[in-house]
Design an enzyme around this catalytic site. Structure first.
Site, PDB file in Angstrom:
ATOM      1  N   ASN A 167       7.745  41.035  -5.384  1.00 43.64           N
ATOM      2  CA  ASN A 167       7.070  39.823  -4.921  1.00 43.64           C
ATOM      3  C   ASN A 167       7.583  38.670  -5.778  1.00 43.64           C
ATOM      4  O   ASN A 167       7.139  38.485  -6.906  1.00 43.64           O
ATOM      5  CB  ASN A 167       5.552  39.991  -5.070  1.00 43.64           C
TER       6      ASN A 167
ATOM      7  N   GLY B 143       0.431  38.945 -13.977  1.00 41.44           N
ATOM      8  CA  GLY B 143       1.114  37.914 -14.750  1.00 41.44           C
ATOM      9  C   GLY B 143       0.556  37.714 -16.149  1.00 41.44           C
ATOM     10  O   GLY B 143       0.852  36.733 -16.816  1.00 41.44           O
TER      11      GLY B 143
ATOM     12  N   SER C  80       1.533  43.308 -13.848  1.00 42.58           N
ATOM     13  CA  SER C  80       2.324  43.493 -15.071  1.00 42.58           C
ATOM     14  C   SER C  80       3.064  44.837 -15.115  1.00 42.58           C
ATOM     15  O   SER C  80       3.172  45.457 -16.179  1.00 42.58           O
ATOM     16  CB  SER C  80       1.447  43.304 -16.313  1.00 42.58           C
TER      17      SER C  80
ATOM     18  N   LYS D 280       7.221  35.546  -5.360  1.00 41.18           N
ATOM     19  CA  LYS D 280       6.361  34.350  -5.397  1.00 41.18           C
ATOM     20  C   LYS D 280       7.228  33.108  -5.164  1.00 41.18           C
ATOM     21  O   LYS D 280       8.172  33.172  -4.392  1.00 41.18           O
ATOM     22  CB  LYS D 280       5.579  34.297  -6.719  1.00 41.18           C
TER      23      LYS D 280
ATOM     24  N   HIS E 279      -2.782  38.471  -0.953  1.00 36.08           N
ATOM     25  CA  HIS E 279      -2.510  38.453  -2.395  1.00 36.08           C
ATOM     26  C   HIS E 279      -3.597  37.628  -3.088  1.00 36.08           C
ATOM     27  O   HIS E 279      -4.091  36.647  -2.533  1.00 36.08           O
ATOM     28  CB  HIS E 279      -1.122  37.857  -2.653  1.00 36.08           C
TER      29      HIS E 279
ATOM     30  N   GLU F 152      -4.310  45.477  -6.895  1.00 38.00           N
ATOM     31  CA  GLU F 152      -3.866  44.546  -7.927  1.00 38.00           C
ATOM     32  C   GLU F 152      -5.076  43.949  -8.647  1.00 38.00           C
ATOM     33  O   GLU F 152      -5.653  42.961  -8.177  1.00 38.00           O
ATOM     34  CB  GLU F 152      -3.043  43.411  -7.299  1.00 38.00           C
TER      35      GLU F 152
ATOM     36  N   GLU G 250      -3.449  35.441  -5.258  1.00 27.34           N
ATOM     37  CA  GLU G 250      -3.134  34.003  -5.357  1.00 27.34           C
ATOM     38  C   GLU G 250      -3.450  33.300  -4.039  1.00 27.34           C
ATOM     39  O   GLU G 250      -3.887  32.152  -4.031  1.00 27.34           O
ATOM     40  CB  GLU G 250      -1.660  33.824  -5.764  1.00 27.34           C
TER      41      GLU G 250
HETATM   42  P1  PGA Z   1       3.130  40.562 -11.990  1.00 32.12           P
HETATM   43  O1  PGA Z   1       2.658  40.141 -10.498  1.00 32.12           O
HETATM   44  O2  PGA Z   1       3.964  41.797 -11.849  1.00 32.12           O
HETATM   45  O3  PGA Z   1       3.932  39.376 -12.482  1.00 32.12           O
HETATM   46  O4  PGA Z   1       1.900  40.806 -12.789  1.00 32.12           O
HETATM   47  C1  PGA Z   1       2.280  41.109  -9.560  1.00 32.12           C
HETATM   48  C2  PGA Z   1       1.838  40.455  -8.285  1.00 32.12           C
HETATM   49  O5  PGA Z   1       1.209  39.385  -8.346  1.00 32.12           O
HETATM   50  O6  PGA Z   1       2.087  40.982  -7.185  1.00 32.12           O
END
Ligand code: PGA
Length: 261
Positions: free
Chosen positions: A9, A174, A214, A11, A96, A168, A98
């Protein structure tokens, strides 16, 4: 046995030329082949470049990071499932955290998108997960149940088998703070039990559930060895081809060790 699925992903990262650069390196690494389904989700604007770069590499599938639920209309700035279908997009990430937190997407909106994706034969990767406050308040199971019931309303058992779920935990995205493999397994097993209730045990057994938050080359294998973890949705560590390939390999290694245990 479920084949693990690892998705990048990206983003809001990587222009079309940066996407080409990444894939030029990645396809060389991925030639080695591993028993893992690999999916890459660039920004919309880079999907055409990615699609062109992967014409000879159809084992690597593309995903969009979002989409609208209507196929066309007065929705300024939106992209429809019909448009994605024409670009040979196989998956779409939906719900997601976000999108939920920053763009106000509700379970009802996400559900409309999940149903629209299936209508166009695009497999949804439906994301669910709790915030730290929700976890600390003992609401993990309630939050996951609500998001699953809401997001999957009207999805048939056949469509469910062609849906990927991504657990998640919002506090792990992140932040560098991964859920422990025990915490991931506990949540994944719970999600599978919800599916068994909503559908039936056989359908629940067949659905792939990714872990996200992460994920790095160093923690993927142990996560992938958990009985109910079937790969990962990877943000930050998917932006570099070597690191993303190491994660794909680790997911395959973990799944293989799990199968032979
Ligand atoms: P990350 O993001 O691996 O940077 O924690 C995962 C995601 O948001 O799908």
């Amino acid at each position: 046995m479920r084949n693990p699925i690892v998705a990048a992903n990206w983003k809001m990262h990587k222009t079309p030329s940066e996407t080409e650069d990444f894939l030029r390196g990645f396809v060389v690494l991925a030639k080695a082949g591993e028993p893992v389904d690999i999916v890459i989700a660039p920004p919309y604007i880079s999907l055409a470049a990615a699609s062109a770069a992967l014409t000879q590499h159809d084992s690597i599938k593309l995903a969009a990071q979002n989409m609208h639920y209507e196929q066309s209309g007065a929705f300024t700035g939106e992209i429809s499932p019909l448009m994605l279908r024409e670009m040979l997009i196989h998956y779409v990430i939906l719900g997601h955290s976000e999108r939920r937190a920053i763009f106000g997407e509700t379970d009802e909106i996400i559900n409309r998108k999940v149903l629209a994706a299936h209508q166009f034969n695009i497999k949804p990767i439906l994301c669910v997960g709790e915030t730290l406050e929700e976890r600390d308040a003992g609401r993990l199971e309630e939050v996951l149940t609500t998001q699953l019931k809401g997001g999957l309303a009207g999805v048939s058992a056949d469509q469910m088998i062609n849906t990927v779920l991504a657990y998640e935990p919002v506090w792990a995205i992140g932040t560098g703070r991964t859920a422990s493999s025990a915490q991931a397994q506990e949540a994944h097993a719970f999600i599978r039990s919800v599916l068994a209730n909503l559908y039936d045990p056989e359908t629940a057994r067949r659905v792939r559930i990714q872990y996200g938050g992460s994920v790095k080359p160093g923690n993927m294998e142990e996560l992938a060895m958990q009985p109910d973890v079937d790969g990962a949705l990877v943000g930050g560590a998917s932006l570099e081809s070597g690191s993303f390939w190491e994660i794909c390999r680790a997911a395959a290694a973990g799944a293989t060790r799990k199968a032979s245990a």
